[in-house]
Design a protein around this motif. Sequence first.
Motif, PDB file in Angstrom:
ATOM      1  N   LEU A   1      58.917  52.527  52.714  1.00 12.89           N
ATOM      2  CA  LEU A   1      58.261  51.601  53.637  1.00 12.89           C
ATOM      3  C   LEU A   1      58.204  50.229  52.979  1.00 12.89           C
ATOM      4  CD1 LEU A   1      56.526  51.184  56.291  1.00 12.89           C
ATOM      5  CD2 LEU A   1      54.530  51.457  54.802  1.00 12.89           C
ATOM      6  N   ILE A   2      58.691  49.222  53.707  1.00 18.18           N
ATOM      7  CA  ILE A   2      58.617  47.836  53.237  1.00 18.18           C
ATOM      8  C   ILE A   2      57.466  47.161  53.971  1.00 18.18           C
ATOM      9  CG2 ILE A   2      59.864  45.664  52.936  1.00 18.18           C
ATOM     10  CD1 ILE A   2      62.458  47.281  53.554  1.00 18.18           C
ATOM     11  N   LYS A   3      56.538  46.618  53.214  1.00 20.76           N
ATOM     12  CA  LYS A   3      55.426  45.898  53.830  1.00 20.76           C
ATOM     13  C   LYS A   3      54.768  45.002  52.787  1.00 20.76           C
ATOM     14  CE  LYS A   3      51.410  46.519  56.848  1.00 20.76           C
ATOM     15  NZ  LYS A   3      50.547  47.479  57.578  1.00 20.76           N
ATOM     16  N   ASN A   4      54.410  43.798  53.193  1.00 23.32           N
ATOM     17  CA  ASN A   4      53.715  42.849  52.312  1.00 23.32           C
ATOM     18  C   ASN A   4      54.463  42.632  51.000  1.00 23.32           C
ATOM     19  OD1 ASN A   4      51.774  42.817  54.300  1.00 23.32           O
ATOM     20  ND2 ASN A   4      50.381  44.205  53.228  1.00 23.32           N
ATOM     21  N   ASN A   5      55.799  42.529  51.092  1.00 24.35           N
ATOM     22  CA  ASN A   5      56.647  42.300  49.920  1.00 24.35           C
ATOM     23  C   ASN A   5      56.540  43.411  48.882  1.00 24.35           C
ATOM     24  OD1 ASN A   5      57.820  39.783  50.729  1.00 24.35           O
ATOM     25  ND2 ASN A   5      55.842  38.809  50.282  1.00 24.35           N
ATOM     26  N   VAL A   6      56.261  44.604  49.343  1.00 22.61           N
ATOM     27  CA  VAL A   6      56.218  45.779  48.472  1.00 22.61           C
ATOM     28  C   VAL A   6      57.055  46.881  49.118  1.00 22.61           C
ATOM     29  CG1 VAL A   6      54.768  47.614  47.506  1.00 22.61           C
ATOM     30  CG2 VAL A   6      53.962  45.244  47.483  1.00 22.61           C
ATOM     31  N   LEU A   7      57.881  47.541  48.312  1.00 21.39           N
ATOM     32  CA  LEU A   7      58.626  48.713  48.759  1.00 21.39           C
ATOM     33  C   LEU A   7      57.970  49.946  48.152  1.00 21.39           C
ATOM     34  CD1 LEU A   7      61.039  50.292  49.974  1.00 21.39           C
ATOM     35  CD2 LEU A   7      62.325  49.744  47.895  1.00 21.39           C
ATOM     36  N   THR A   8      57.463  50.818  49.004  1.00 18.53           N
ATOM     37  CA  THR A   8      56.871  52.081  48.563  1.00 18.53           C
ATOM     38  C   THR A   8      57.863  53.197  48.848  1.00 18.53           C
ATOM     39  OG1 THR A   8      54.663  51.249  49.129  1.00 18.53           O
ATOM     40  CG2 THR A   8      54.890  53.621  48.767  1.00 18.53           C
ATOM     41  N   VAL A   9      58.133  54.031  47.842  1.00 20.49           N
ATOM     42  CA  VAL A   9      59.101  55.116  47.981  1.00 20.49           C
ATOM     43  C   VAL A   9      58.428  56.433  47.620  1.00 20.49           C
ATOM     44  CG1 VAL A   9      61.339  56.032  47.278  1.00 20.49           C
ATOM     45  CG2 VAL A   9      60.972  53.556  47.320  1.00 20.49           C
ATOM     46  N   ILE A  10      58.472  57.391  48.541  1.00 18.46           N
ATOM     47  CA  ILE A  10      57.985  58.735  48.253  1.00 18.46           C
ATOM     48  C   ILE A  10      59.184  59.675  48.230  1.00 18.46           C
ATOM     49  CG2 ILE A  10      55.649  58.377  49.127  1.00 18.46           C
ATOM     50  CD1 ILE A  10      56.455  59.629  51.759  1.00 18.46           C
ATOM     51  N   SER A  11      59.163  60.603  47.265  1.00 17.05           N
ATOM     52  CA  SER A  11      60.313  61.473  47.030  1.00 17.05           C
ATOM     53  C   SER A  11      59.860  62.908  46.830  1.00 17.05           C
ATOM     54  CB  SER A  11      61.079  60.994  45.786  1.00 17.05           C
ATOM     55  OG  SER A  11      61.449  59.644  45.908  1.00 17.05           O
ATOM     56  N   PRO A  12      60.814  63.876  46.878  1.00 20.04           N
ATOM     57  CA  PRO A  12      60.457  65.275  46.640  1.00 20.04           C
ATOM     58  C   PRO A  12      59.777  65.483  45.291  1.00 20.04           C
ATOM     59  CG  PRO A  12      62.651  65.127  47.577  1.00 20.04           C
ATOM     60  CD  PRO A  12      62.223  63.717  47.277  1.00 20.04           C
ATOM     61  N   VAL A  13      59.116  66.610  45.167  1.00 19.32           N
ATOM     62  CA  VAL A  13      58.280  66.955  44.017  1.00 19.32           C
ATOM     63  C   VAL A  13      57.120  65.968  43.924  1.00 19.32           C
ATOM     64  CG1 VAL A  13      58.339  67.897  41.685  1.00 19.32           C
ATOM     65  CG2 VAL A  13      60.471  67.564  42.904  1.00 19.32           C
ATOM     66  N   LYS A  14      56.737  65.442  45.099  1.00 20.43           N
ATOM     67  CA  LYS A  14      55.550  64.587  45.255  1.00 20.43           C
ATOM     68  C   LYS A  14      55.572  63.362  44.342  1.00 20.43           C
ATOM     69  CE  LYS A  14      52.892  68.680  46.629  1.00 20.43           C
ATOM     70  NZ  LYS A  14      53.023  68.492  48.060  1.00 20.43           N
ATOM     71  N   GLN A  15      56.766  62.788  44.171  1.00 20.70           N
ATOM     72  CA  GLN A  15      56.903  61.578  43.366  1.00 20.70           C
ATOM     73  C   GLN A  15      56.624  60.342  44.214  1.00 20.70           C
ATOM     74  OE1 GLN A  15      60.368  61.309  40.743  1.00 20.70           O
ATOM     75  NE2 GLN A  15      60.787  63.458  41.151  1.00 20.70           N
ATOM     76  N   VAL A  16      56.108  59.312  43.553  1.00 15.23           N
ATOM     77  CA  VAL A  16      55.779  58.053  44.219  1.00 15.23           C
ATOM     78  C   VAL A  16      56.199  56.894  43.320  1.00 15.23           C
ATOM     79  CG1 VAL A  16      53.915  56.582  45.052  1.00 15.23           C
ATOM     80  CG2 VAL A  16      53.810  59.036  45.448  1.00 15.23           C
ATOM     81  N   LYS A  17      56.819  55.892  43.928  1.00 17.27           N
ATOM     82  CA  LYS A  17      57.156  54.659  43.206  1.00 17.27           C
ATOM     83  C   LYS A  17      56.877  53.480  44.118  1.00 17.27           C
ATOM     84  CE  LYS A  17      60.910  56.697  40.446  1.00 17.27           C
ATOM     85  NZ  LYS A  17      62.378  56.667  40.172  1.00 17.27           N
ATOM     86  N   GLN A  18      56.522  52.354  43.500  1.00 22.34           N
ATOM     87  CA  GLN A  18      56.358  51.110  44.257  1.00 22.34           C
ATOM     88  C   GLN A  18      57.046  49.970  43.513  1.00 22.34           C
ATOM     89  OE1 GLN A  18      52.087  50.708  45.029  1.00 22.34           O
ATOM     90  NE2 GLN A  18      52.409  51.276  47.166  1.00 22.34           N
ATOM     91  N   TYR A  19      57.614  49.061  44.298  1.00 15.47           N
ATOM     92  CA  TYR A  19      58.331  47.927  43.723  1.00 15.47           C
ATOM     93  C   TYR A  19      57.840  46.633  44.365  1.00 15.47           C
ATOM     94  CZ  TYR A  19      61.614  51.640  42.397  1.00 15.47           C
ATOM     95  OH  TYR A  19      62.180  52.781  41.898  1.00 15.47           O
ATOM     96  N   ARG A  20      57.595  45.648  43.539  1.00 15.55           N
ATOM     97  CA  ARG A  20      57.323  44.306  44.041  1.00 15.55           C
ATOM     98  C   ARG A  20      58.662  43.675  44.399  1.00 15.55           C
ATOM     99  NH1 ARG A  20      52.916  42.557  45.910  1.00 15.55           N
ATOM    100  NH2 ARG A  20      51.790  43.350  44.067  1.00 15.55           N
ATOM    101  N   LEU A  21      58.771  43.138  45.614  1.00 16.17           N
ATOM    102  CA  LEU A  21      60.037  42.562  46.080  1.00 16.17           C
ATOM    103  C   LEU A  21      60.056  41.065  45.824  1.00 16.17           C
ATOM    104  CD1 LEU A  21      60.361  44.483  49.468  1.00 16.17           C
ATOM    105  CD2 LEU A  21      61.355  45.075  47.249  1.00 16.17           C
ATOM    106  N   ILE A  22      61.029  40.644  45.030  1.00 18.79           N
ATOM    107  CA  ILE A  22      61.174  39.228  44.686  1.00 18.79           C
ATOM    108  C   ILE A  22      62.526  38.754  45.208  1.00 18.79           C
ATOM    109  CG2 ILE A  22      61.222  37.544  42.818  1.00 18.79           C
ATOM    110  CD1 ILE A  22      59.669  39.655  41.139  1.00 18.79           C
ATOM    111  N   GLN A  23      62.498  37.873  46.179  1.00 16.23           N
ATOM    112  CA  GLN A  23      63.738  37.427  46.804  1.00 16.23           C
ATOM    113  C   GLN A  23      64.604  36.673  45.812  1.00 16.23           C
ATOM    114  OE1 GLN A  23      63.794  34.400  50.090  1.00 16.23           O
ATOM    115  NE2 GLN A  23      64.494  36.134  51.321  1.00 16.23           N
ATOM    116  N   GLU A  24      65.895  37.007  45.793  1.00 17.71           N
ATOM    117  CA  GLU A  24      66.857  36.336  44.927  1.00 17.71           C
ATOM    118  C   GLU A  24      67.622  35.317  45.761  1.00 17.71           C
ATOM    119  OE1 GLU A  24      69.080  39.649  43.355  1.00 17.71           O
ATOM    120  OE2 GLU A  24      67.744  39.813  41.636  1.00 17.71           O
ATOM    121  N   LYS A  25      67.504  34.083  45.409  1.00 16.83           N
ATOM    122  CA  LYS A  25      68.090  33.000  46.200  1.00 16.83           C
ATOM    123  C   LYS A  25      69.600  32.902  45.974  1.00 16.83           C
ATOM    124  CE  LYS A  25      64.117  31.498  47.801  1.00 16.83           C
ATOM    125  NZ  LYS A  25      63.788  31.548  49.241  1.00 16.83           N
TER     126      LYS A  25
END
Length: 697
Positions: A627-651
């Motif tokens: 899910l992309i929202k508020n410049n953050v990408l949240t990723v949920i994966s099998p085995v109940k893993q969770v990751k989040q990334y701050r999105l920084i636009q590359e010009k």
Amino acid sequence: MKLFKKNSPFIILLLLFIAINAILRTVLLFHPITQSDFDAQEILKIYTLGSLSDAMIFFVGSAFLWLYLLFLSDKKYRTPNGYITFAVLVLLLIYVSFFNTVLDEYGGSLPEIGIAFVAIKTICFGLLLFLPQYRKQLRLALYSFTVFLFVLIMVQNAVSEFFFWNEFGVRYNFIAVDYLVYTNTVIGNIMESYPVIPLFLGVGVVTIGLTYGIVKQTKSFLDKLPEVNEKLKSSGVYAVLVIVSLPGIPYLAKEANSNNVFANELQANGIYKFAVAFENSELDYDTYYKTLPSDEAFAILNREFKGSKGNNSLRKIQSDSNEIKKNVVLITVESLSGDFMTEYGNQKHITPFLDSLAEKSLQFTNLYAVGNRTVRGLEAVTLCLPPSPAESVVKRKDNKDKFSTSFVFKNKGYAVKYFYGGDAFFDNMEDFFGGNGYEIIDKKSFKPEEITFQNIWGVCDEDMYRKAIQEMNNEAKQSRPFFNHIMTVSNHRPFTYPEGKIDIPGTSKSRSGGVKYTDYALKQFFAMAQKQPWFSNTVFVIVADHCASSSGKTELPLEKYRIPAIVYAPGFVTPKHVSTLMSQIDLMPTIMGMLHFSYDSKFYGQNIFGPNYHPRAFVATYQDLGLIKNNVLTVISPVKQVKQYRLIQEKKSGLKSEFEIHYKEQPMAKLNTELLNETIAYYQTTAHLLKTKKLNK
């Protein structure tokens, strides 16, 4: 133990398997699609853990080779044992040939395969039994053929993995499983896309050369076969290796856990990944993913969907204006990445018509495809749901009678059709669209004179568009509006199309040619449509099904999901750019909003112009759900893993900000709980409502 000595065929083939995979990893490491840098630790893991995994795969996968070597013996041909064994084989052949066996229960080609196997075994045993003077030569020939088969499998698999990587930038996954299911189409695609004769000749020459070397090196093994006691001891060692390997293979697979997705894929073994994908065509959300209490998950959903209550997504969409009954033509374009268009920085000018049409259209400049396969795009614009883990709803058995765009349009009195230039059997489209109220027009509907060009995927886009114009003219005569969904096929490998249409020859089989011909065919469609009386009363929606490539440095590389989407309706839609973050699932609810439709909705997709829309987008692979929202990408994966990334636009110089598609995905040390819970809520409730059939119409 002779079976484990250096001249043993088992050891030689093991070393060959490891060597072939090491060469494959090296080739893939330097492949242009592998857009990543690797540090020394990653390189070390790729080759050491990768080779260890290869060895374990070989131990488990070589069971038939082991049994073959184990049963090489002269004693079994001595009388009366030899005659008894031969008689048993003959009786078995008669039984499988003329009587109902367990193989017949499974149907398909399995009975014929079983008969062929028993017949070959019987004939070979008979020759070795009744021609003892030629037994040595016959055994050598059979041994050479067995070695040839194993070497061929190794070499062919390496070549297949290379071409799969060349297309998708990953090892085998669900797509490879699909390719196994739709064998005829896939083989046809390979035949038309690649120089198969030189390729097969090359594979044959390499396989024969390696087989000759192995047979020559291990021939002495046949001269003095191991005794029974030695075979039993060797089998004990082999059994231990298999027992260790069975848990060891998935353990090493979990060790492929770098933040660099390419490093993980290179470390992995493609055969194991294929087996995992084959076994897990569906993933139960609650079992494999992080969850919330059900009431909490639906409470979050109800906050997002104003008007929904309880464990449901149902709410009333109420327009404050009169409905506008315009025709709607939705065109999903195969593999149309945003960066094919000039506005997104492409300098090749391969979409001149789309570029010009975009200037006259409402253009959504910040829209993301939900997935990286056609069925995901079709699911998104038809069901307007976040992507479900593993297999798309399109491919599932429970794929009919869903709440869909077709259902809404039909309730408004529209005629509804789905157009596809190929055979809609592919990817289960016929079953899905037919089961959700669409009349299907596919290649089977074409008369011979209506086809000017076709390849393995179907008729060219021009032929499809001409057919669509005919059907729309017939629909217009019935004095009722129509909703028609057209899926293109020409921008797909082998990228062949009619000659003389564009300045890139069809024989070049290039992606640029496929894109440019697709653009040319669209131009011809609009040229025909503008001459029809229904044109001025029609809204045209053009969107990609997915991007041309999905591989990247992270699980969900956002630039591989950004797709163009435009709405063209002169006199009705004001040309402008809309940079609101949105997903493929929002496209049709937005169109319905523009037509002022009032209806009861179960869609997760929303009208982005509505007052209650909060910008977000869904992106996913077959197992990573984002899910992309508020410049953050949240990723949920099998085995109940969770990751989040701050999105920084590359010009990128020369591009407007709204057409910048590249983001640096910076891992977040501290999770944003609110965004994580929202991500979980969307996917968890979707899975629950699908499972309980509450998303049916």
